[in-house]
Design a protein around this motif. Structure first.
Motif, PDB file in Angstrom:
ATOM      1  N   GLY A   1      37.275  39.105  90.299  1.00  0.00           N
ATOM      2  CA  GLY A   1      36.450  38.125  89.613  1.00  0.00           C
ATOM      3  C   GLY A   1      35.811  38.584  88.326  1.00  0.00           C
ATOM      4  O   GLY A   1      35.169  37.785  87.642  1.00  0.00           O
ATOM      5  N   GLU A   2      35.974  39.865  87.969  1.00  0.00           N
ATOM      6  CA  GLU A   2      35.343  40.350  86.741  1.00  0.00           C
ATOM      7  C   GLU A   2      36.170  40.076  85.489  1.00  0.00           C
ATOM      8  O   GLU A   2      35.689  40.292  84.376  1.00  0.00           O
ATOM      9  CB  GLU A   2      35.063  41.852  86.855  1.00  0.00           C
ATOM     10  N   LYS A   3      37.400  39.631  85.652  1.00  0.00           N
ATOM     11  CA  LYS A   3      38.269  39.283  84.523  1.00  0.00           C
ATOM     12  C   LYS A   3      38.447  40.458  83.568  1.00  0.00           C
ATOM     13  O   LYS A   3      38.163  40.379  82.374  1.00  0.00           O
ATOM     14  CB  LYS A   3      37.703  38.080  83.758  1.00  0.00           C
ATOM     15  N   LEU A   4      38.929  41.574  84.097  1.00  0.00           N
ATOM     16  CA  LEU A   4      39.188  42.764  83.292  1.00  0.00           C
ATOM     17  C   LEU A   4      40.614  42.700  82.761  1.00  0.00           C
ATOM     18  O   LEU A   4      41.558  42.438  83.513  1.00  0.00           O
ATOM     19  CB  LEU A   4      38.964  44.018  84.127  1.00  0.00           C
TER      20      LEU A   4
ATOM     21  N   ASN B   1      31.851  31.119  80.689  1.00  0.00           N
ATOM     22  CA  ASN B   1      32.457  31.930  81.744  1.00  0.00           C
ATOM     23  C   ASN B   1      33.422  32.950  81.163  1.00  0.00           C
ATOM     24  O   ASN B   1      34.143  32.667  80.204  1.00  0.00           O
ATOM     25  CB  ASN B   1      33.197  31.018  82.726  1.00  0.00           C
ATOM     26  N   ARG B   2      33.434  34.140  81.780  1.00  0.00           N
ATOM     27  CA  ARG B   2      34.360  35.186  81.337  1.00  0.00           C
ATOM     28  C   ARG B   2      35.797  34.761  81.582  1.00  0.00           C
ATOM     29  O   ARG B   2      36.096  34.015  82.526  1.00  0.00           O
ATOM     30  CB  ARG B   2      34.077  36.499  82.089  1.00  0.00           C
ATOM     31  N   ALA B   3      36.688  35.270  80.715  1.00  0.00           N
ATOM     32  CA  ALA B   3      38.105  34.953  80.845  1.00  0.00           C
ATOM     33  C   ALA B   3      38.922  36.119  80.308  1.00  0.00           C
ATOM     34  O   ALA B   3      38.407  36.974  79.586  1.00  0.00           O
ATOM     35  CB  ALA B   3      38.443  33.669  80.083  1.00  0.00           C
ATOM     36  N   TYR B   4      40.191  36.161  80.704  1.00  0.00           N
ATOM     37  CA  TYR B   4      41.120  37.118  80.105  1.00  0.00           C
ATOM     38  C   TYR B   4      41.463  36.631  78.699  1.00  0.00           C
ATOM     39  O   TYR B   4      41.657  35.426  78.486  1.00  0.00           O
ATOM     40  CB  TYR B   4      42.401  37.206  80.927  1.00  0.00           C
ATOM     41  N   GLY B   5      41.553  37.544  77.760  1.00  0.00           N
ATOM     42  CA  GLY B   5      41.817  37.109  76.394  1.00  0.00           C
ATOM     43  C   GLY B   5      42.645  38.098  75.614  1.00  0.00           C
ATOM     44  O   GLY B   5      42.994  39.173  76.106  1.00  0.00           O
ATOM     45  N   PRO B   6      42.980  37.749  74.379  1.00  0.00           N
ATOM     46  CA  PRO B   6      43.773  38.629  73.519  1.00  0.00           C
ATOM     47  C   PRO B   6      42.953  39.845  73.084  1.00  0.00           C
ATOM     48  O   PRO B   6      41.721  39.861  73.231  1.00  0.00           O
ATOM     49  CB  PRO B   6      44.135  37.725  72.336  1.00  0.00           C
ATOM     50  N   PRO B   7      43.608  40.857  72.489  1.00  0.00           N
ATOM     51  CA  PRO B   7      42.934  42.140  72.245  1.00  0.00           C
ATOM     52  C   PRO B   7      42.278  42.263  70.870  1.00  0.00           C
ATOM     53  O   PRO B   7      42.016  43.370  70.425  1.00  0.00           O
ATOM     54  CB  PRO B   7      44.102  43.126  72.355  1.00  0.00           C
ATOM     55  N   MET B   8      41.994  41.142  70.183  1.00  0.00           N
ATOM     56  CA  MET B   8      41.487  41.238  68.817  1.00  0.00           C
ATOM     57  C   MET B   8      40.233  42.104  68.699  1.00  0.00           C
ATOM     58  O   MET B   8      40.053  42.824  67.725  1.00  0.00           O
ATOM     59  CB  MET B   8      41.196  39.843  68.256  1.00  0.00           C
ATOM     60  N   ASN B   9      39.357  42.027  69.672  1.00  0.00           N
ATOM     61  CA  ASN B   9      38.077  42.738  69.575  1.00  0.00           C
ATOM     62  C   ASN B   9      38.087  44.110  70.245  1.00  0.00           C
ATOM     63  O   ASN B   9      37.026  44.728  70.381  1.00  0.00           O
ATOM     64  CB  ASN B   9      36.968  41.875  70.172  1.00  0.00           C
ATOM     65  N   PHE B  10      39.263  44.556  70.647  1.00  0.00           N
ATOM     66  CA  PHE B  10      39.410  45.917  71.163  1.00  0.00           C
ATOM     67  C   PHE B  10      40.012  46.806  70.067  1.00  0.00           C
ATOM     68  O   PHE B  10      40.873  46.365  69.307  1.00  0.00           O
ATOM     69  CB  PHE B  10      40.326  45.957  72.388  1.00  0.00           C
ATOM     70  N   GLN B  11      39.575  48.031  70.019  1.00  0.00           N
ATOM     71  CA  GLN B  11      40.136  48.983  69.059  1.00  0.00           C
ATOM     72  C   GLN B  11      41.552  49.356  69.460  1.00  0.00           C
ATOM     73  O   GLN B  11      41.886  49.394  70.643  1.00  0.00           O
ATOM     74  CB  GLN B  11      39.261  50.239  69.004  1.00  0.00           C
ATOM     75  N   GLY B  12      42.416  49.641  68.485  1.00  0.00           N
ATOM     76  CA  GLY B  12      43.786  50.034  68.760  1.00  0.00           C
ATOM     77  C   GLY B  12      43.889  51.429  69.350  1.00  0.00           C
ATOM     78  O   GLY B  12      42.882  52.114  69.583  1.00  0.00           O
TER      79      GLY B  12
ATOM     80  N   ASP C   1      35.109  46.125  77.968  1.00  0.00           N
ATOM     81  CA  ASP C   1      35.567  44.778  78.309  1.00  0.00           C
ATOM     82  C   ASP C   1      34.388  43.811  78.438  1.00  0.00           C
ATOM     83  O   ASP C   1      34.423  42.676  77.947  1.00  0.00           O
ATOM     84  CB  ASP C   1      36.368  44.817  79.604  1.00  0.00           C
ATOM     85  N   PHE C   2      33.303  44.263  79.082  1.00  0.00           N
ATOM     86  CA  PHE C   2      32.131  43.406  79.233  1.00  0.00           C
ATOM     87  C   PHE C   2      31.430  43.192  77.890  1.00  0.00           C
ATOM     88  O   PHE C   2      30.874  42.118  77.635  1.00  0.00           O
ATOM     89  CB  PHE C   2      31.161  43.991  80.255  1.00  0.00           C
ATOM     90  N   GLN C   3      31.466  44.202  77.023  1.00  0.00           N
ATOM     91  CA  GLN C   3      30.858  44.043  75.702  1.00  0.00           C
ATOM     92  C   GLN C   3      31.625  43.017  74.866  1.00  0.00           C
ATOM     93  O   GLN C   3      31.019  42.213  74.149  1.00  0.00           O
ATOM     94  CB  GLN C   3      30.820  45.390  74.980  1.00  0.00           C
ATOM     95  N   VAL C   4      32.955  43.040  74.984  1.00  0.00           N
ATOM     96  CA  VAL C   4      33.754  42.055  74.261  1.00  0.00           C
ATOM     97  C   VAL C   4      33.440  40.654  74.766  1.00  0.00           C
ATOM     98  O   VAL C   4      33.286  39.705  73.991  1.00  0.00           O
ATOM     99  CB  VAL C   4      35.254  42.378  74.422  1.00  0.00           C
ATOM    100  N   GLY C   5      33.338  40.496  76.084  1.00  0.00           N
ATOM    101  CA  GLY C   5      32.863  39.254  76.682  1.00  0.00           C
ATOM    102  C   GLY C   5      33.658  38.025  76.303  1.00  0.00           C
ATOM    103  O   GLY C   5      33.088  36.995  75.941  1.00  0.00           O
ATOM    104  N   PHE C   6      34.963  38.095  76.411  1.00  0.00           N
ATOM    105  CA  PHE C   6      35.795  36.946  76.015  1.00  0.00           C
ATOM    106  C   PHE C   6      35.555  35.762  76.953  1.00  0.00           C
ATOM    107  O   PHE C   6      35.386  35.914  78.165  1.00  0.00           O
ATOM    108  CB  PHE C   6      37.275  37.329  76.049  1.00  0.00           C
ATOM    109  N   SER C   7      35.539  34.558  76.370  1.00  0.00           N
ATOM    110  CA  SER C   7      35.320  33.339  77.142  1.00  0.00           C
ATOM    111  C   SER C   7      36.146  32.214  76.543  1.00  0.00           C
ATOM    112  O   SER C   7      36.326  32.140  75.326  1.00  0.00           O
ATOM    113  CB  SER C   7      33.839  32.957  77.136  1.00  0.00           C
ATOM    114  N   LEU C   8      36.633  31.332  77.396  1.00  0.00           N
ATOM    115  CA  LEU C   8      37.362  30.154  76.930  1.00  0.00           C
ATOM    116  C   LEU C   8      36.433  28.985  76.643  1.00  0.00           C
ATOM    117  O   LEU C   8      36.690  28.181  75.742  1.00  0.00           O
ATOM    118  CB  LEU C   8      38.405  29.728  77.979  1.00  0.00           C
TER     119      LEU C   8
END
Length: 618
Positions: A100-103, A264-275, A253-260
């Protein structure tokens, strides 16, 4: 007494005046009406007298409706794919550890491989599994492990995981298979979140974890995705290339906090993660590798920020420029794709933008996932197919005659518009109808279970797509539907990796689709077109023993086809090592030529059709 006044002469004259005006008004209106009527009558008479003679009656000639040319779909063959997962004995189901944490890693996994681990000539299956998170509150018992299934020779499989050495629990992602020590037994490298694992094949169904001794563990905080065994320096042994996705941790992942929906948290694309940088390991022999990543030119930084630029998922090793040395095409998610051109000295030059592969035709980066390389036109032009994110077309970069510039021809090839809506992960070229032309299959599925609530055009589970190569007719690809391939192939799944192999020895190529958090689907190819075929299983001598990187050229029935010996293709997956050529109606083979990885060539004659030929390098 009241007095009554008499009307004055003036008042009387006023009433008379008003009355007389009304009479005059009525008279005037009648005059106007009569005049208008006269004009209408005169005008109508003038028009009637001056009218044109009526045209002659029309003569209607009935024309026969044109007969439409047969559509490309009508020309496509009927080849059914049958789901045999259960009857084949496969009971595996992918575990992603979600609570349920949507990692993000929970929705990205699902790969595996066809490999002949026991050397008996048929294709076995390895499934890569996930694991519970260290902080899990509901860890399953028994713990999930990777799974090994032995092919019993007739397309049925037996679970031989227990005691194999592969029955370990890691948060796995992808796999690479190759005989890194040239002992005649295929070894296994498994990527994942955290340390990667290398398993040496000891024979008799046993594997030994030799990761640390070999020096290929990677970084404990890395997230590795695709991997490939290949001989980058042409010294006769297999090196190892491993790509990493993004810099990830639960906290990030929690800092990015992607939401649709903004809440609510959701799985999302990696734009806000460093390469993340890839790893390149050079095989030093004796079971050891050296990490040459930092000096080989494969670690590209963002020029603006100085951080790693790549967010890599898929790898396609191939000699793109025809110089005899393996290059690397890397599919990156939301940042530019990369092409590492081999400089022949252990280093690479990144040339994705200059070769036209980095972006789409508008100069935009896409969400690239699975990837494959092939000569699908049966000429010298190379094509790079890449499965992209939802609402982005599948890419089909085709080389110019010079071979150094690629152009995305997905629309002209017939793949682009049909593929736009779906989220494409696994992609590979294969000749499913054995007509001598390479077709394309993609495994599809969204990231987020609730996506349909936000985007009605999207669904979490999505059907695979099959594109038939109409090269023998009008060229380009045609999307195949259930009328031509049956319903089993197109059942919606959360598709991720994909692979192909001839699992039952009948010459045609069967398909394996992997899912995120679900069972795989094994689909038997039931083509019955009376098309001929030939297969080759190569063994290197001066080249690496698996002959990975070799090209086989077959001329038959007026066609010259090329296939590369390369198990690394699609997304997080590996297909079989033997190469298959469909011959259509051709009953003889005119010529066979093998270009070995070390640069040597070998010509073969008089080979029968409908057979698998084991060829050893001279």
């Amino acid at each position: 007494m009241a007095s009554h006044s008499q009307p004055s002469p003036d008042n009387h004259s006023d009433d008379t005046a008003r009355y007389d005006d009304s009479v005059i008004g009525r008279a005037t209106r009648w005059s106007i009406a009569v005049a208008v009527a006269g004009i209408v009558v005169v005008g109508g008479l003038w028009l009637w007298l001056g009218r044109k003679a009526p045209p002659p009656p029309q003569r209607v000639t009935e024309l026969a409706a044109p007969t439409p040319a047969p559509s490309a779909l009508a020309q496509a063959p009927t080849v059914a794919f049958t789901d045999i997962t259960t009857v084949a004995g496969i009971r595996f189901s992918h575990f992603n550890g979600a609570e349920g944490e949507k990692l993000l890693p929970e929705t990205m996994g699902g790969g595996g491989a066809f490999l002949d681990y026991d050397g008996d000539g048929d294709q076995d299956i390895l499934f890569v599994n996930g694991a519970p998170w260290p902080w899990s509150k509901n860890a399953p018992s028994p713990m999930p492990t990777h799974a090994l299934y032995q092919n019993e020779g007739n397309g049925r499989f037996r679970d031989v995981t227990a005691g194999s050495g592969l029955d370990v629990t890691t948060y796995g992602m992808g796999v690479a298979c190759g005989d890194f020590d040239n002992d005649g037994r295929v070894d296994v490298f498994i990527t994942g979140v955290g340390a990667n694992r290398l398993f040496r094949n000891l024979g008799n169904g046993k594997f030994q974890d030799v990761t640390r001794a070999a020096g290929v563990e990677g970084s404990p905080d890395a997230w590795s995705s695709g991997a490939a065994f290949l001989d980058v320096d042409r010294d006769g042994d297999l090196d190892l290339f491993v790509v990493n996705y993004v810099k990830w941790s639960r906290e990030i992942d929690f800092q990015v906090g992607f939401s649709l929906d903004g809440h609510n948290r959701a799985y999302g694309p990696p734009m806000n993660f460093q390469g993340a940088f890839p790893f390149l390991y050079r095989n030093e022999g004796g079971g050891r590798f050296s990490d040459v990543s930092s000096t080989a030119g494969v670690q590209i930084k963002n020029p603006a920020t100085g951080v790693p630029a790549a967010k890599s998922l898929g790898i396609a090793p191939a000699d793109l420029n025809g110089d005899g040395w393996i290059d690397l095409v890397v599919a990156n998610d939301t940042v530019q794709n990369m092409v590492f051109t081999n400089r022949h000295d252990g280093t690479f030059a990144e040339s994705g933008a200059s070769m036209g592969v980095a972006f789409d035709s508008m100069g935009n980066a896409r969400g690239a996932m699975g990837i494959d390389v092939a000569r699908h036109r049966n000429d010298d032009s190379m094509a790079i197919g890449i499965g992209n994110f939802a609402n982005e077309m599948t890419a089909m970069y085709v080389a110019s005659k010079s071979g150094d510039i690629f152009t995305d021809e997905a629309i002209a090839e017939g793949i682009g518009p049909a593929s736009r809506r779906l989220l494409k992960f696994g992609l590979f070229f294969f000749d499913y109808d054995l007509d001598g032309w390479l077709d394309v299959l993609t495994a599809n599925g969204h990231l987020e279970e609730e996506i349909s609530k936000i985007q009605q055009s999207q669904s979490y589970r999505q059907p695979a797509q099959l594109f038939w190569n109409a090269g023998a007719h009008d060229g380009g690809f045609v999307e195949i539907d259930t009328s031509k391939a049956g319903t089993d192939l197109f059942q919606p799944i959360v598709g991720r990796g994909s692979a192909f192999a001839d699992i039952d020895g009948d010459g045609d190529l069967d398909v394996l689709l992997f899912q995120a958090s679900g069972p795989p689907r094994l689909l038997r190819n039931d083509q019955n077109l009376n098309h001929h075929w030939v297969r080759f299983r190569l063994t290197g001598k001066g080249s690496n023993r698996d002959a990975i990187g070799a090209w086989v050229k077959v001329t038959a029935g007026g066609l010259t086809q090329n296939r590369q010996v390369m198990p690394t293709r699609s997304y997080l997956s590996q297909s079989e090592l033997p190469v298959t050529f469909g011959l259509g109606k051709a009953e003889t083979i005119d010529a066979v030529e093998i270009l070995w990885p070390n640069g040597g060539t070998q010509k073969l004659e008089g080979l029968p059709i409908n057979a698998t030929h084991a060829i050893r390098e001279r």
